[in-house]
Write a protein that holds these residues in place. Structure first.
Motif, PDB file in Angstrom:
ATOM      1  N   GLY A 165      -0.137  19.915 -46.838  1.00  0.00           N
ATOM      2  CA  GLY A 165      -1.580  20.006 -46.645  1.00  0.00           C
ATOM      3  C   GLY A 165      -2.308  18.688 -46.721  1.00  0.00           C
ATOM      4  O   GLY A 165      -3.514  18.657 -46.927  1.00  0.00           O
ATOM      5  N   GLY A 166      -1.605  17.562 -46.557  1.00  0.00           N
ATOM      6  CA  GLY A 166      -2.245  16.262 -46.654  1.00  0.00           C
ATOM      7  C   GLY A 166      -3.078  15.898 -45.456  1.00  0.00           C
ATOM      8  O   GLY A 166      -3.976  15.061 -45.550  1.00  0.00           O
ATOM      9  N   SER A 167      -2.806  16.492 -44.301  1.00  0.00           N
ATOM     10  CA  SER A 167      -3.602  16.205 -43.108  1.00  0.00           C
ATOM     11  C   SER A 167      -3.537  17.398 -42.163  1.00  0.00           C
ATOM     12  O   SER A 167      -2.822  18.366 -42.401  1.00  0.00           O
ATOM     13  N   ASP A 168      -4.299  17.304 -41.064  1.00  0.00           N
ATOM     14  CA  ASP A 168      -4.576  18.492 -40.247  1.00  0.00           C
ATOM     15  C   ASP A 168      -3.375  19.080 -39.537  1.00  0.00           C
ATOM     16  O   ASP A 168      -3.394  20.262 -39.184  1.00  0.00           O
ATOM     17  N   HIS A 169      -2.318  18.302 -39.300  1.00  0.00           N
ATOM     18  CA  HIS A 169      -1.144  18.901 -38.662  1.00  0.00           C
ATOM     19  C   HIS A 169      -0.587  20.034 -39.508  1.00  0.00           C
ATOM     20  O   HIS A 169       0.009  20.980 -38.995  1.00  0.00           O
ATOM     21  N   ALA A 170      -0.800  19.942 -40.848  1.00  0.00           N
ATOM     22  CA  ALA A 170      -0.282  20.973 -41.760  1.00  0.00           C
ATOM     23  C   ALA A 170      -0.895  22.340 -41.490  1.00  0.00           C
ATOM     24  O   ALA A 170      -0.248  23.370 -41.705  1.00  0.00           O
ATOM     25  N   SER A 171      -2.142  22.376 -41.000  1.00  0.00           N
ATOM     26  CA  SER A 171      -2.770  23.663 -40.678  1.00  0.00           C
ATOM     27  C   SER A 171      -1.997  24.380 -39.579  1.00  0.00           C
ATOM     28  O   SER A 171      -1.863  25.606 -39.595  1.00  0.00           O
ATOM     29  N   PHE A 172      -1.486  23.601 -38.621  1.00  0.00           N
ATOM     30  CA  PHE A 172      -0.743  24.176 -37.495  1.00  0.00           C
ATOM     31  C   PHE A 172       0.696  24.499 -37.893  1.00  0.00           C
ATOM     32  O   PHE A 172       1.248  25.528 -37.494  1.00  0.00           O
ATOM     33  N   VAL A 173       1.303  23.614 -38.669  1.00  0.00           N
ATOM     34  CA  VAL A 173       2.673  23.860 -39.122  1.00  0.00           C
ATOM     35  C   VAL A 173       2.749  25.162 -39.914  1.00  0.00           C
ATOM     36  O   VAL A 173       3.698  25.945 -39.768  1.00  0.00           O
ATOM     37  N   ALA A 174       1.746  25.427 -40.741  1.00  0.00           N
ATOM     38  CA  ALA A 174       1.726  26.671 -41.519  1.00  0.00           C
ATOM     39  C   ALA A 174       1.736  27.890 -40.613  1.00  0.00           C
ATOM     40  O   ALA A 174       2.279  28.947 -40.976  1.00  0.00           O
ATOM     41  N   ALA A 175       1.158  27.743 -39.416  1.00  0.00           N
ATOM     42  CA  ALA A 175       1.118  28.846 -38.448  1.00  0.00           C
ATOM     43  C   ALA A 175       2.348  28.858 -37.546  1.00  0.00           C
ATOM     44  O   ALA A 175       2.404  29.635 -36.581  1.00  0.00           O
ATOM     45  N   GLY A 176       3.335  28.018 -37.840  1.00  0.00           N
ATOM     46  CA  GLY A 176       4.577  27.996 -37.065  1.00  0.00           C
ATOM     47  C   GLY A 176       4.518  27.154 -35.818  1.00  0.00           C
ATOM     48  O   GLY A 176       5.414  27.239 -34.966  1.00  0.00           O
ATOM     49  N   VAL A 177       3.493  26.315 -35.673  1.00  0.00           N
ATOM     50  CA  VAL A 177       3.356  25.448 -34.500  1.00  0.00           C
ATOM     51  C   VAL A 177       3.983  24.091 -34.800  1.00  0.00           C
ATOM     52  O   VAL A 177       3.697  23.505 -35.855  1.00  0.00           O
ATOM     53  N   PRO A 178       4.828  23.557 -33.911  1.00  0.00           N
ATOM     54  CA  PRO A 178       5.379  22.226 -34.141  1.00  0.00           C
ATOM     55  C   PRO A 178       4.263  21.173 -34.177  1.00  0.00           C
ATOM     56  O   PRO A 178       3.708  20.796 -33.156  1.00  0.00           O
ATOM     57  N   GLY A 179       3.916  20.758 -35.375  1.00  0.00           N
ATOM     58  CA  GLY A 179       2.870  19.760 -35.574  1.00  0.00           C
ATOM     59  C   GLY A 179       3.460  18.526 -36.228  1.00  0.00           C
ATOM     60  O   GLY A 179       4.237  18.636 -37.183  1.00  0.00           O
ATOM     61  N   PHE A 180       3.103  17.352 -35.709  1.00  0.00           N
ATOM     62  CA  PHE A 180       3.744  16.118 -36.163  1.00  0.00           C
ATOM     63  C   PHE A 180       2.709  15.085 -36.589  1.00  0.00           C
ATOM     64  O   PHE A 180       1.798  14.756 -35.843  1.00  0.00           O
ATOM     65  N   MET A 181       2.882  14.605 -37.798  1.00  0.00           N
ATOM     66  CA  MET A 181       2.077  13.504 -38.298  1.00  0.00           C
ATOM     67  C   MET A 181       2.686  12.202 -37.784  1.00  0.00           C
ATOM     68  O   MET A 181       3.852  11.911 -38.045  1.00  0.00           O
ATOM     69  N   LEU A 182       1.923  11.452 -37.031  1.00  0.00           N
ATOM     70  CA  LEU A 182       2.360  10.150 -36.560  1.00  0.00           C
ATOM     71  C   LEU A 182       1.939   9.144 -37.625  1.00  0.00           C
ATOM     72  O   LEU A 182       0.834   8.611 -37.613  1.00  0.00           O
ATOM     73  N   SER A 183       2.829   8.890 -38.580  1.00  0.00           N
ATOM     74  CA  SER A 183       2.484   8.140 -39.794  1.00  0.00           C
ATOM     75  C   SER A 183       2.502   6.637 -39.545  1.00  0.00           C
ATOM     76  O   SER A 183       3.461   6.102 -38.992  1.00  0.00           O
ATOM     77  N   SER A 184       1.450   5.983 -40.000  1.00  0.00           N
ATOM     78  CA  SER A 184       1.241   4.577 -39.695  1.00  0.00           C
ATOM     79  C   SER A 184       1.695   3.646 -40.809  1.00  0.00           C
ATOM     80  O   SER A 184       1.807   4.043 -41.969  1.00  0.00           O
ATOM     81  N   LEU A 185       1.897   2.374 -40.440  1.00  0.00           N
ATOM     82  CA  LEU A 185       2.099   1.325 -41.433  1.00  0.00           C
ATOM     83  C   LEU A 185       0.867   1.239 -42.332  1.00  0.00           C
ATOM     84  O   LEU A 185      -0.252   1.476 -41.902  1.00  0.00           O
ATOM     85  N   SER A 186       1.073   0.813 -43.557  1.00  0.00           N
ATOM     86  CA  SER A 186       0.018   0.894 -44.563  1.00  0.00           C
ATOM     87  C   SER A 186      -1.146  -0.070 -44.354  1.00  0.00           C
ATOM     88  O   SER A 186      -2.302   0.328 -44.422  1.00  0.00           O
ATOM     89  N   TRP A 187      -0.867  -1.346 -44.142  1.00  0.00           N
ATOM     90  CA  TRP A 187      -1.918  -2.372 -44.135  1.00  0.00           C
ATOM     91  C   TRP A 187      -2.781  -2.266 -45.397  1.00  0.00           C
ATOM     92  O   TRP A 187      -3.994  -2.471 -45.354  1.00  0.00           O
ATOM     93  N   GLY A 188      -2.169  -1.931 -46.538  1.00  0.00           N
ATOM     94  CA  GLY A 188      -2.923  -1.813 -47.787  1.00  0.00           C
ATOM     95  C   GLY A 188      -3.879  -0.642 -47.822  1.00  0.00           C
ATOM     96  O   GLY A 188      -4.877  -0.665 -48.544  1.00  0.00           O
TER      97      GLY A 188
END
Length: 525
Positions: free
Chosen positions: A429-452
């Protein structure tokens, strides 16, 4: 015949006579380039609107707290921008929130000397109604127990009360490590640990949870609540929401909070004068901005570009999540130019009230079951300005197959440093893709480099335009545009089979995340 030509002829002959070598050379040959991918790269690089979008959203519109005029302006701006590109868009109401308008805030120390104090109201803070209210500043003292705290409460009447732990240093750990002697660094760590323990004991002695203290203080007559939520980096404070309902709540910079605290502790009775003009304007509607490029072959099947449009109010919401918003909007612009008639409908969701619990995307999932049933994939951007460095399969068994095919089409210069985890695990539940994943939809977080990100800009007063890295954002636009193109052109909907999740600490199997209800109305947190 020249020697060079003879050598070349020899190489060709050797390859021809050695079928194994020829096969190896053929395998190493560069893959053919998809002309659509070439056009995506060309459009993204030569006609980018990322800087214009960033300026308009971050500098002109500004922060986008749910329930504020800034959020309304952002929804309206997004619709107009999509329409300028020929992409139909609308604002879809999913609920309402307590309305609040910031206004000005002035904080000045008037005793024992005059000084402008660096600070700001917390979100949804009560107001002084434009009046300058002066009062003494006192620190929350040590108490033996909750009875002693209650006996002390009458002393807060007419005063500003400091409720945050004072920091023993304004230098981040990395700065201490770089310059301090090992003995000095160890001593400072010991001091910090000791102050943390002592402050925790002080709060527990009140008998209240930290978030409950402000309302008790204002009920006892305090004219304001002062806090300082240092991020651990130079000049950066986390700016969240007020916990008071009558007295203004103000976040003060580490430096100025330290001055006030030391003066109060040493008996100098510092005084400040505060003037704010924020307004509470009743309940206002909350929206998601939805745009779409209609599919030509499967118009009722979808690929969703996901980012949250709302932000906190410390800075201008640049890396959380202005970057995700403008990148997904730019992906839509590029695809409209290059792929105006995709097989599937490309839907762009800019969600509201993500910061209060993914409310916009959770509402969309529940309110649009026909879309959820036929969604091919969701690509989500939401954690800073860096180029995408990690992609997790979110627990879908076949993610390796279809995401692998789609990633293969992305230029190597974009994907060469991306780490993948397949099948991975569903997000909690950290970001919006989780709302779709919970419903069984392939949702992917495109996670970025930190830059602090977490200390410097995440929910801080420093989350501003100047922290954006446009080269990395351009890379993310190309990546997401190609993934979206390939997902939209796939012959069939992908297999949504979920993995069996590993057992938890109790030895029982873990459950797939459940669909959660959004908050469709609210005040503050």
């Amino acid at each position: 015949m020249k020697a060079g030509a003879f050598g070349l002829l020899f190489i060709f002959s050797s390859i021809h006579d050695n079928p194994v070598h020829a096969q190896r050379m053929q395998q190493q040959a560069p893959k053919p380039v998809d002309p659509v991918v070439e056009r995506i790269v060309k459009e993204a690089k030569e006609n980018s609107e990322l800087e214009l979008l960033a300026f308009e959203l971050l500098d002109v519109v500004g922060p986008r707290l749910v329930g504020t005029p800034g959020m309304t302006k952002a929804n309206e701006w997004a619709v107009k921008t999509f329409e300028r590109w020929g992409i139909p868009a609308k604002n879809q109401q999913f609920g309402e929130w307590h309305g609040w308008e910031r206004g000005i805030s002035h904080i000045d120390m008037t005793h024992p000397r005059t000084k402008s104090i660096s600070g700001t109201q917390l979100a949804w803070s009560p107001t002084t109604k434009g009046k300058a209210i002066e009062g003494e500043v006192i620190a929350l003292p040590e108490f033996q127990d909750s009875l002693a705290f209650r006996k002390w409460l009458p002393q807060v009447k007419g005063k500003y009360v400091m409720v945050s732990m004072p920091q023993p240093t304004g230098r981040p750990d990395w700065n201490w490590k770089e310059y301090a002697t090992p003995e000095s660094y160890a001593r400072m760590q010991k001091v910090k640990d000791s102050i943390n323990v002592a402050w925790g004991r002080r709060i527990r002695a009140t008998g209240l949870a930290p978030n409950s203290i402000p309302s008790v203080l204002e009920d006892a007559g305090a004219v304001g609540i002062l806090s300082s939520y240092w991020s651990g980096e130079f000049g950066a404070n986390k700016i969240f929401g007020a916990r008071s309902h009558k007295a203004p709540s103000l976040d003060i910079s580490l430096e100025d909070y330290g001055i006030l605290y030391r003066l109060a502790e040493k008996g100098y009775a510092p005084r400040i004068k505060v003037e704010t003009s924020s307004k509470h304007v009743g309940n206002v509607p909350s929206f998601n901005t939805i745009a779409e490029i209609k599919g030509s072959e499967f118009p009722n099947e979808y690929v969703i570009l996901s980012a949250h449009l709302d932000s906190w109010e410390g800075g201008s919401g640049a890396t959380d999540n202005g970057t995700g918003t403008i990148a997904m909007m730019e992906v839509a612009r590029v695809l409209k130019q290059v792929l105006p008639n995709p097989k599937r409908t490309i839907l762009i969701g800019l969600w509201g009230s993500e910061e209060q619990g993914l409310n916009g995307s959770r509402a969309f999932v529940l309110d649009n079951p026909e879309v959820i049933e036929k969604t091919q994939a969701v690509f989500n951007l939401d954690n800073g300005t860096g180029r995408v460095a990690n992609i997790n399969g979110s627990g879908f068994v076949h993610a390796y197959d279809f995401m692998g095919r789609w990633l293969e089409a992305v230029p190597r210069e974009i994907t060469k440093d991306i780490q993948t985890q397949f099948p991975g695990s569903p997000g909690g539940g950290g970001s919006d893709h989780a709302s779709f994943v919970a419903a069984g939809v392939p949702g992917f977080m495109l996670s970025s480099l930190s830059w602090g990100y977490f200390n410097n800009t995440w929910h801080t007063n420093l989350d501003t335009y100047d922290k954006l890295v446009f080269d990395d954002l351009l890379s993310n636009v190309i990546l997401t545009a190609v993934l979206t193109y390939k997902a939209s052109e796939e012959p069939t909907l992908v297999n949504r089979e979920k993995r069996v999740l590993p057992a938890g600490r109790d030895g029982r199997g873990s459950d797939w995340p459940a669909i959660r209800q959004p908050r469709r109305s609210g005040v503050g947190y």
